[in-house]
Design an enzyme around this catalytic site. Structure first.
Site, short mmCIF file in Angstrom:
data_model
loop_
_atom_site.label_atom_id
_atom_site.label_comp_id
_atom_site.label_asym_id
_atom_site.label_seq_id
_atom_site.Cartn_x
_atom_site.Cartn_y
_atom_site.Cartn_z
N SER A 351 4.64 -11.00 -4.31
CA SER A 351 4.48 -9.60 -3.87
C SER A 351 5.45 -8.63 -4.52
O SER A 351 5.26 -7.43 -4.44
CB SER A 351 4.63 -9.52 -2.36
OG SER A 351 3.62 -10.28 -1.74
N HIS A 394 -3.71 -4.69 8.50
CA HIS A 394 -2.67 -3.68 8.69
C HIS A 394 -3.25 -2.35 9.16
O HIS A 394 -2.52 -1.41 9.40
CB HIS A 394 -1.92 -3.44 7.38
CG HIS A 394 -1.04 -4.60 6.99
ND1 HIS A 394 -1.44 -5.56 6.10
CD2 HIS A 394 0.21 -4.95 7.38
CE1 HIS A 394 -0.47 -6.45 5.94
NE2 HIS A 394 0.55 -6.10 6.73
N CYS A 407 1.20 -5.04 2.19
CA CYS A 407 -0.21 -5.21 2.48
C CYS A 407 -0.98 -5.59 1.22
O CYS A 407 -1.00 -4.85 0.24
CB CYS A 407 -0.78 -3.90 3.05
SG CYS A 407 -2.57 -3.98 3.27
#
Lengths: 657, 370
Positions: A351, A394, A407
Site C-alpha cells: 500500500s 470504507h 482504501c
C-alpha cells in the site's frame, strides 16, 4: 748504452761457456736428435700460440661480463643481496557523522617464511607446525597456495598469533632460518556488528582481483575490501605500502638494514550515518528477531542517517578469513544475512505505492482533491471482483481519507482511470525502476511495470485488472527499501529527488579534505507542490487520525506523517482460513512503513521493511517510531512528558490495511 | 754426493720465482677474503694454505738440486704408489659427499688423484722420450701410454671424480698430439674417442654428472641447483665491473651466494672484488707464468725435458682453463680447481712440485754437474 749492454752480454757469455767447456760432460747430441729437438721447439712455440689464444678468450669474456654486462650483473647481485619487506599501511579509519570511531586498526602479528634459498625445509616446517600448534598439512596448504607468486614474496604461515608465540619465535630466530614476524594492522570494530552491510569486511585478495589491479599495488595474501565501503572505497582506504630494505645473505638472514620507506596510512572516512540511530534501528530489529531493512535519510540533502539490514553480519567472523562452515551457514540462513536488504532486497511495495498512484492521479488530472469514490468493500471489473482489505467497505472516501485508511477501492478507481503507463511515468519520476547510485554494492533497480514491459517479458498483452493490482502495489512492481525512502523524502521536501549518500567526507592522513559530500539532485517534480501537500496531509492523517493505519508511529510533540504497506508474498487459498500466525514464515506478508517528520517542516524520512512481518502498522511502524524518537529525543524532552510519548506507542492497534 | 754448486744460484730461475710469488700473493690475499668471517683474524683455513705454500717453496728448493733426468725412473715409482693409493681410496676410504677422494694422513688429507696427474705426466714424458719415431707414432706405439693413462683414469672415475679423470684424458691427448702422430692414427683415435664419449654418456656417467652437463646445456631447466652455481658465479664476476667492489667488499662471496667460494670458485671472489683491472692483471701474471713454462720447454736440453716441461705446463694450463671457463659460464660445474689459486693442499703441492720441476729443467738447459 748499446755498448754497455753488448759488453755485459759478452761478459755473461764468457762466464757461462767456460763452465760448460770445463765440465764437458754434455751428452752428445746427434744431428738426428737436434732435428727432433727443433721439431719439438716449433711445436712448443705453436702451443704458446694456443695459450695466448685462450688468454685472449678469457680476457674478452671478462670484458663481456664485467664491462659490457657489468651493470646488469651489478643489479643482479644487488637483487640477490637486497631484500625488501613490504610494510602494510594502516587502513583508513571509519567514523560516523559525529566523528565517533566505527572501524580502526590494531597491530597484529603474522608469521612469514621467505622462500628463496631455504627451499622446502621439512625440519623447519615441522618445527613451525609445533610452535604454531597446527598440522603440517595446514602450513603446506598455505605454501601451495603461494606457488604461483614470485619467489621473493614470503609465505604467510600464520596470522594474528598470540604474544607468547611471537616471543618464542623471536627468541629462537637462529634455529628458524627465513622465518620472520610481521606486524600488520588489523581491523577492529568498535560498534560490533552495527552497520555491517554498510562497512563490509576484508578478505585475502583472490587471483582475479590480483590480476585486475595495477602492478605492484597488491600481492598474494594482502587484505582487500570484499564488501560494502571497504570494497567500494578500497582505493581510498588502503593507503600506500612502505618498504624496508635489508641486506640478506644466501640463507635469507638479514645482515644489515639499508633504508626504509614509511607506509602511508589510508584515508579516513566520515559517514553520514548516525550510529545512535543505527543502533536503535538494529537493536529493535535484532531484539524481535526480524529480518528486513531500516533506512533513514535527511530529506533535504539525501544523507543517509540509518542504513540497516537485518540480520547483521558478524564482522569479527570475517577477520582473518571466514571459515567454510560459517560461510555455509550464512548462505543457508533463511533470513539471508549476506544480502544488504537496503539496496539488494526487492519487494512488492504494497500500500505504500498508493502514494505514487495518488500523485499520478492528481498530476494527470484524473482525480481532484475533492474526488470521492464509494467503497462497498469490493470493486468489479468485468466479471472479476477486487476486494478491499476492509471487506465491510470504507463508504464514500476522498483522497486524504483513502490514504489515511488505505482504501484499496479508491485506488482501484484511480488506477483504472490512469492506466498502467501513466502510473509508471510517475513511479519513475519518484525514482523507482532505477538504481539510486548510493555507495553500496550490488544495488538492485526494482521494477516499474508497463504494458510494453509485459509484452517484452511475457509476450502477453497487459490486462486491465493488472493495473488495479499495480495501483495498490501488489502486482509486478518491485521496490527496494532505499527507493521507497527516497520517494518519501521527495514527497516530504516538496518534490526534489536526491541521490542518497553515505560518505560525508574523505580525509587523507594529514587531515586534508579529499572529498566532501554534496547533495546531488537526481530528479525534480515540478508544479506538484499542491498535490504533494495533499499527499502529505493524507500521510499525516494515516498516522494521527482515529482510523489511521499508522498510528503506531505517532509521537507526542512531533507530527509524523507516514504510510503503511503490506506486501503479499503469495496469494494462496490454502492460507485463507488460517490464522495469520499459523501461516508458515516464508509465506507471510512483508510489512512496510514509510514516514517523515516533522510533518510541518520535514527533516528526516524513515522507511522500514520487515520481511514476513505481516502488517505494516504493527510490525514496521514501531521500528520507524523508535528511530524517530531517537532522532528527536532532545526536542521530545523539551516538550516534556516522556510518559505520554511512551503511551502513544501502544496506541497503534494491530490492524490490516 | 751432493755438493753445493754455486751455479744453483747463478742459473736459478728468478723469473719463475717472481711470477710464482706474485700469483701466490694474490692467491693468499684472495683466500683471506674468501674465508674471512668478519673478525680481524684470518680463518684457520688461510693459515693452513699459507703453511702448505711455505712447505711447497722448500720443496721447490729441494727439487732443483738434482738433475730432472733422475725423475724418469722416479716417475714410475711415484706412478706405482699413486695407483696403490687410488686403489686403497676406492676400497677403504669412507664416502664423503658421495665420493671417495681423500686419504686422512692425520695432519693432511691427501687426494691421490692430484699426484696422479703429475705421475702420468712424468711417465708419459719418459715413455715418449725413450721411443723415437721419424714419421710419427702408429696406433700400436701409443697403446702403452694409453694404458698408463687409462689405469688411473678408471680408478678416479670410480671415485667418482669426473673432472680429474677427464684432466688425465686431456693430458694424454695434449702430450700425444705434441709428439708426432700419423694422420691415420689421429683419425682412428678421433673416431674411437667420439664413440667412447657416446658410450660414456650413456652408460658410465653417474646421474648427477649427466645432470650437470644437461643443466649447463639448458640452464633454465634447473634454475635452483646446478645452474644456480654458475649463475651466481657469473653474477659475482660481472658485478665486479671495472675496478671491483674492493677487498672484503664482495657481496656475492661474503653473503654466501657463491658456492665453493674458496675452492673451485675462488676466482669469482677475486673478479668480484678486484674487477676487470684486477682480473686481467691476475690472468696476465698467470699466463706469463705458463708461457714462461713453454719457454722452458723450448729451451730444454733434451727430449725428456721438452716433453716433461710441456706436460707440466699443460697440467696447470688445462686445469686453469677449465676452471676459468666454468667460472665464466662456458662450461658446466666440473670440480676442477684453479691451480695455485684455489684452496686445497693436494692440488697446491702438486702444482708447486710441477713448478719446481720446471725450474729444474730451466736451470739445466745447459748441463749442471750434480
Amino acid at each position: 748504452m748499446k755498448n754497455i749492454r753488448k759488453r755485459r752480454k759478452k761478459r755473461e757469455d764468457q762466464a757461462r761457456r767456460p763452465v760448460l767447456n770445463r765440465d764437458a760432460e754434455m751428452t752428445l747430441i746427434s744431428p738426428h736428435d737436434d732435428a727432433e729437438l727443433d721439431f719439438f721447439k716449433k711445436r712448443a712455440l705453436s702451443s704458446a700460440v694456443v695459450l695466448i689464444f685462450f688468454f685472449a678468450v678469457l680476457v674478452s669474456r671478462l670484458w663481456y661480463l664485467q664491462i659490457q654486462q657489468g651493470d646488469k650483473y651489478r643489479q643482479l647481485a644487488d637483487s640477490n643481496r637486497v631484500r625488501y619487506v613490504e610494510v602494510v599501511p594502516p587502513r583508513g579509519n571509519i567514523f560516523d557523522r559525529n566523528g565517533r570511531a566505527i572501524v580502526t586498526n590494531r597491530p597484529s602479528f603474522n608469521v612469514v617464511m621467505s622462500r628463496e634459498n631455504s627451499g622446502l625445509n621439512d625440519e623447519l616446517l615441522k618445527k613451525m607446525a609445533s610452535i604454531l600448534g597446527e598440522d603440517v598439512s595446514v602450513l603446506l596448504a598455505r605454501i601451495r597456495k603461494m606457488a604461483g607468486t614470485p619467489g621473493h614474496i614470503p609465505i604467510r604461515l600464520a596470522e594474528d598469533i598470540d604474544w607468547d608465540k611471537v616471543a618464542f619465535i623471536e627468541n629462537n630466530r637462529l634455529e628458524l632460518p627465513g622465518i620472520r614476524i610481521e606486524v600488520v594492522p588489523r581491523r577492529i570494530y568498535h560498534y560490533g556488528n552495527l552497520a555491517s552491510h554498510v562497512i563490509g569486511y576484508l578478505g585475502e585478495i583472490n587471483e582475479r582481483e590480483l590480476k585486475a589491479s595495477a602492478a605492484g599495488v597488491y600481492r598474494g595474501g594482502d587484505l582487500v575490501g570484499k564488501m560494502g565501503l571497504e570494497r567500494l572505497l578500497e582505493k581510498d582506504l588502503r593507503g600506500e605500502k612502505g618498504r624496508e630494505y635489508m641486506e640478506v645473505n644466501s640463507l635469507g638472514f638479514e645482515q644489515k638494514y639499508l633504508k626504509g620507506i614509511e607506509p602511508l596510512p589510508g584515508d579516513d572516512l566520515k559517514l553520514t550515518i548516525n550510529m545512535d540511530l543505527q543502533r536503535v534501528a538494529e537493536d529493535i530489529m535484532a531484539a524481535q528477531d526480524k529480518a528486513g531493512a531500516v533506512v533513514a535519510v535527511e530529506v533535504n540533502s539525501g544523507r543517509l542517517l540509518v542504513a540497516a539490514s537485518a540480520p547483521a553480519l558478524k564482522l569479527d567472523e570475517f577477520v582473518g578469513g571466514i571459515s567454510y562452515k560459517a560461510w555455509q551457514a550464512l548462505l543457508d540462513n533463511p533470513r539471508h544475512p549476506l544480502i544488504n536488504k537496503v539496496v539488494q532486497g526487492q519487494y512488492p511495495p504494497g500500500s505504500t505505492y498508493k502514494l505514487v498512484t495518488a500523485l499520478a492521479g492528481l498530476a494527470a488530472g484524473v482525480i481532484t482533491p475533492d474526488t470521492v469514490f464509494y467503497c462497498p468493500g469490493y470493486y468489479r471489473l468485468g466479471n472479476r471482483t477486487f476486494h478491499c482489505w476492509k471487506h465491510a467497505g470504507h463508504g464514500a472516501v476522498n483522497l486524504i481519507q483513502a490514504l489515511a485508511q488505505s482504501c484499496d477501492v479508491y485506488f482501484y478507481h484511480v488506477g483504472q482511470l490512469l492506466g498502467v503507463d501513466r502510473l509508471a511515468l510517475y513511479a519513475e519520476k519518484l525514482g523507482f525502476g532505477r538504481k539510486t547510485g548510493v555507495e553500496m554494492q550490488g544495488e538492485k533497480s526494482g521494477l516499474v511495470p508497463t504494458a510494453a514491459w509485459k509484452m517484452r517479458r511475457y509476450n502477453r498483452p497487459w490486462q486491465e485488472g493488472e493495473t488495479l493490482t499495480v495501483a495498490i502495489g501488489q502486482g509486478f512492481d518491485l521496490v527496494t527499501p532505499l527507493q521507497l525512502c527516497m520517494m518519501t523524502a521527495t514527497i516530504a521536501n516538496g518534490g526534489t529527488l536526491y541521490k542518497p549518500g553515505l560518505v560525508e567526507s574523505i580525509r587523507d592522513p594529514s587531515g586534508r579534505l579529499v572529498a566532501q559530500f554534496e547533495p546531488h539532485i537526481s530528479g525534480r517534480l515540478t508544479g506538484q507542490s499542491a498535490n504533494l501537500k495533499l499527499i502529505r496531509e493524507g500521510m499525516i492523517e494515516a498516522v494521527n487520525s482515529r482510523h489511521g493505519t499508522g498510528r503506531a508511529a505517532r509521537l507526542k510533540g512531533i507530527t509524523v506523517a507516514g504510510k503503511t504497506g503490506t506486501a503479499q508474498v503469495v496469494r494462496l487459498r490454502q492460507f485463507r482460513h488460517m490464522r495469520e500466525v499459523d501461516v508458515p514464515y516464508k509465506y507471510r506478508d512483508h510489512a512496510w512503513f514509510t514516514c517523515f517528520a516533522p510533518a510541518e517542516n520535514p527533516e528526516i524520512a524513515v522507511t522500514v521493511l520487515v520481511e514476513h512481518g505481516m502488517h505494516g502498522g504493527s510490525a514496521a511502524a514501531p521500528v520507524a517510531r523508535a528511530v524517530l524518537q531517537a532522532y528527536f529525543k532532545d526536542r521530545l524532552k523539551k516538550t516534556g512528558n516522556p510518559a505520554l510519548v511512551m503511551s502513544s506507542g501502544r496506541g497503534g492497534r494491530s490492524r490490516a490495511d | 754426493m751432493l755438493r753445493f754448486d754455486r751455479r744453483l744460484i747463478y742459473d736459478f730461475d728468478w723469473v719463475m720465482v717472481l711470477f710464482l710469488l706474485l700469483v701466490s700473493g694474490m692467491a693468499l690475499v684472495n683466500l683471506f677474503s674468501s674465508t674471512w668471517s668478519g673478525g680481524p683474524d684470518p680463518s684457520p683455513i688461510f693459515f693452513k694454505q699459507l703453511y702448505i705454500f711455505l712447505f711447497g717453496y722448500v720443496l721447490i728448493l729441494v727439487l732443483v738440486t738434482f738433475d730432472y733426468k733422475e725423475l724418469a725412473p722416479l716417475g714410475y715409482i711415484l706412478y706405482g704408489i699413486v695407483i696403490l693409493l687410488l686403489i686403497y681410496t676406492g676400497l677403504f676410504v669412507h664416502t664423503i659427499a658421495g665420493t671417495q677422494r681423500w686419504i686422512n694422513l692425520g695432519f693432511f688429507h691427501l687426494q691421490p688423484s692430484e699426484p696422479a696427474k703429475l705421475a702420468v705426466v712424468i711417465v708419459l714424458a719418459s715413455y715418449y722420450s725413450n721411443h723415437d719415431t721419424e714419421d710419427g707414432y702408429r696406433l700400436r706405439d701409443i697403446i702403452r701410454p694409453a694404458i698408463l693413462t687409462a689405469v688411473p683414469f678408471v680408478l678416479i672415475m670410480m671415485q667418482p671424480d669426473l673432472g680429474t679423470a677427464l684432466m688425465l684424458g686431456i693430458l694424454f691427448v695434449s702430450m700425444t698430439l705434441f709428439v708426432k702422430l700419423r694422420w691415420s692414427t689421429i683419425s682412428i683415435l678421433g673416431t674411437v674417442a667420439m664413440g667412447g664419449a657416446f658410450i660414456g654418456w650413456k652408460f658410465l656417467l653417474k646421474d648427477y654428472q649427466r645432470r650437470r652437463i644437461e643443466t649447463f646445456l639448458n640452464p633454465e631447466g634447473d634454475p635452483m641447483n646446478h645452474g644456480y652455481q654458475i649463475m651466481q658465479s657469473k653474477i659475482a664476476v660481472g658485478s665486479g665491473q671495472v675496478f671491483g667492489k674492493g677487498f672484503l667488499e664482495g657481496t656475492q662471496g661474503h653473503l654466501h651466494f657463491l658456492p665453493e667460494r674458496h675452492t673451485d670458485f675462488a676466482f669469482s671472489v677475486w673478479a668480484e672484488e678486484w674487477g676487470f683491472v684486477g682480473s686481467v692483471f691476475f690472468l696476465g701474471c698467470y699466463f706469463f707464468l705458463l708461457l714462461w713454462g713453454i719457454n722452458i720447454a723450448m729451451t730444454a736440453r733434451d727430449k725428456f725435458g721438452v716433453l716433461l716441461a710441456f706436460g707440466l705446463v699443460m697440467l696447470i694450463f688445462w686445469q686453469a682453463v677449465i676452471n676459468l671457463f666454468m667460472i665464466m659460464g662456458f662450461l658446466p660445474v666440473v670440480g676442477i680447481p684453479l691451480p695455485l689459486f684455489s684452496y686445497g693442499g693436494s692440488s697446491l703441492l702438486t702444482t708447486l712440485i710441477s713448478i719446481g720441476i720446471l725450474m729444474n729443467i730451466r736451470m739445466r738447459r745447459y748441463q749442471i754437474k750434480t
